[in-house]
Design a protein around this motif. Structure first.
Motif, PDB file in Angstrom:
ATOM      1  N   ARG A  47       0.825  -1.209   0.000  1.00  0.00           N
ATOM      2  CA  ARG A  47       0.000   0.000   0.000  1.00  0.00           C
ATOM      3  C   ARG A  47       0.865   1.266   0.000  1.00  0.00           C
ATOM      4  NH1 ARG A  47      -5.457   0.761   3.161  1.00  0.00           N
ATOM      5  NH2 ARG A  47      -6.012   2.760   2.286  1.00  0.00           N
ATOM      6  N   ALA A  48       1.989   1.216   0.699  1.00  0.00           N
ATOM      7  CA  ALA A  48       2.879   2.376   0.769  1.00  0.00           C
ATOM      8  C   ALA A  48       3.440   2.724  -0.607  1.00  0.00           C
ATOM      9  CB  ALA A  48       4.013   2.114   1.747  1.00  0.00           C
ATOM     10  N   LEU A  49       3.737   1.734  -1.406  1.00  0.00           N
ATOM     11  CA  LEU A  49       4.252   1.974  -2.752  1.00  0.00           C
ATOM     12  C   LEU A  49       3.217   2.706  -3.602  1.00  0.00           C
ATOM     13  CD1 LEU A  49       6.392   1.475  -4.998  1.00  0.00           C
ATOM     14  CD2 LEU A  49       5.094  -0.597  -5.523  1.00  0.00           C
ATOM     15  N   TRP A  50       1.950   2.267  -3.545  1.00  0.00           N
ATOM     16  CA  TRP A  50       0.914   2.887  -4.349  1.00  0.00           C
ATOM     17  C   TRP A  50       0.572   4.288  -3.848  1.00  0.00           C
ATOM     18  CZ3 TRP A  50      -0.054   1.396  -8.996  1.00  0.00           C
ATOM     19  CH2 TRP A  50       0.262   0.104  -9.366  1.00  0.00           C
ATOM     20  N   GLN A  51       0.658   4.507  -2.542  1.00  0.00           N
ATOM     21  CA  GLN A  51       0.462   5.866  -2.019  1.00  0.00           C
ATOM     22  C   GLN A  51       1.553   6.782  -2.547  1.00  0.00           C
ATOM     23  OE1 GLN A  51       0.238   5.317   2.212  1.00  0.00           O
ATOM     24  NE2 GLN A  51      -1.987   5.104   2.170  1.00  0.00           N
ATOM     25  N   HIS A  52       2.790   6.294  -2.578  1.00  0.00           N
ATOM     26  CA  HIS A  52       3.902   7.086  -3.099  1.00  0.00           C
ATOM     27  C   HIS A  52       3.692   7.394  -4.587  1.00  0.00           C
ATOM     28  CE1 HIS A  52       7.946   8.580  -3.688  1.00  0.00           C
ATOM     29  NE2 HIS A  52       8.087   7.727  -4.695  1.00  0.00           N
ATOM     30  N   ILE A  53       3.231   6.419  -5.341  1.00  0.00           N
ATOM     31  CA  ILE A  53       3.001   6.626  -6.775  1.00  0.00           C
ATOM     32  C   ILE A  53       1.905   7.667  -6.996  1.00  0.00           C
ATOM     33  CG2 ILE A  53       2.113   5.530  -8.875  1.00  0.00           C
ATOM     34  CD1 ILE A  53       3.589   2.983  -7.989  1.00  0.00           C
ATOM     35  N   PHE A  54       0.802   7.560  -6.256  1.00  0.00           N
ATOM     36  CA  PHE A  54      -0.292   8.518  -6.423  1.00  0.00           C
ATOM     37  C   PHE A  54       0.108   9.918  -5.964  1.00  0.00           C
ATOM     38  CE2 PHE A  54      -3.260   4.721  -6.241  1.00  0.00           C
ATOM     39  CZ  PHE A  54      -3.477   4.730  -7.616  1.00  0.00           C
ATOM     40  N   GLU A  55       0.913  10.023  -4.919  1.00  0.00           N
ATOM     41  CA  GLU A  55       1.414  11.331  -4.490  1.00  0.00           C
ATOM     42  C   GLU A  55       2.331  11.923  -5.552  1.00  0.00           C
ATOM     43  OE1 GLU A  55       3.273  10.678  -0.740  1.00  0.00           O
ATOM     44  OE2 GLU A  55       1.375  10.405   0.322  1.00  0.00           O
ATOM     45  N   PHE A  56       3.135  11.091  -6.181  1.00  0.00           N
ATOM     46  CA  PHE A  56       4.034  11.557  -7.214  1.00  0.00           C
ATOM     47  C   PHE A  56       3.251  12.060  -8.430  1.00  0.00           C
ATOM     48  CE2 PHE A  56       6.820  10.808 -10.897  1.00  0.00           C
ATOM     49  CZ  PHE A  56       7.904  11.575 -10.510  1.00  0.00           C
ATOM     50  N   ILE A  57       2.167  11.389  -8.770  1.00  0.00           N
ATOM     51  CA  ILE A  57       1.366  11.784  -9.927  1.00  0.00           C
ATOM     52  C   ILE A  57       0.622  13.088  -9.654  1.00  0.00           C
ATOM     53  CG2 ILE A  57      -0.647  11.144 -11.304  1.00  0.00           C
ATOM     54  CD1 ILE A  57       0.243   8.245 -11.062  1.00  0.00           C
ATOM     55  N   GLN A  58       0.153  13.302  -8.431  1.00  0.00           N
ATOM     56  CA  GLN A  58      -0.619  14.483  -8.112  1.00  0.00           C
ATOM     57  C   GLN A  58       0.224  15.742  -8.036  1.00  0.00           C
ATOM     58  OE1 GLN A  58      -2.719  13.542  -4.528  1.00  0.00           O
ATOM     59  NE2 GLN A  58      -4.206  12.256  -5.557  1.00  0.00           N
ATOM     60  N   LEU A  59       1.522  15.618  -7.883  1.00  0.00           N
ATOM     61  CA  LEU A  59       2.364  16.814  -7.792  1.00  0.00           C
ATOM     62  C   LEU A  59       2.579  17.479  -9.099  1.00  0.00           C
ATOM     63  CD1 LEU A  59       5.069  15.687  -5.256  1.00  0.00           C
ATOM     64  CD2 LEU A  59       3.131  17.174  -4.864  1.00  0.00           C
TER      65      LEU A  59
END
Length: 59
Positions: A47-59
């Protein structure tokens, strides 16, 4: 009665194609992250990996 059997067979075929696509998608994720990305293949479900990916996309 014959029509409902044809519909059932078609539905089973469609659902098997969808299930196969989902399974192949996850296998592709594991190969991409494990082999190409030099990470652990099972870490792709973290889950932490996907949270990091989604945070990266939203920036």
């Amino acid at each position: 009665m014959h029509l409902s059997r044809d519909v059932l067979i078609t539905l089973i075929k469609v659902l098997s194609v969808i299930a196969s696509a989902i399974i192949l998608f996850f296998i592709g994720l594991m190969i991409g992250y494990g082999v190409v990305g030099d990470g652990s293949p099972t870490h792709v479900f973290s889950r932490a990996l996907w949270q990091h990916i989604f945070e990266f996309i939203q920036l």
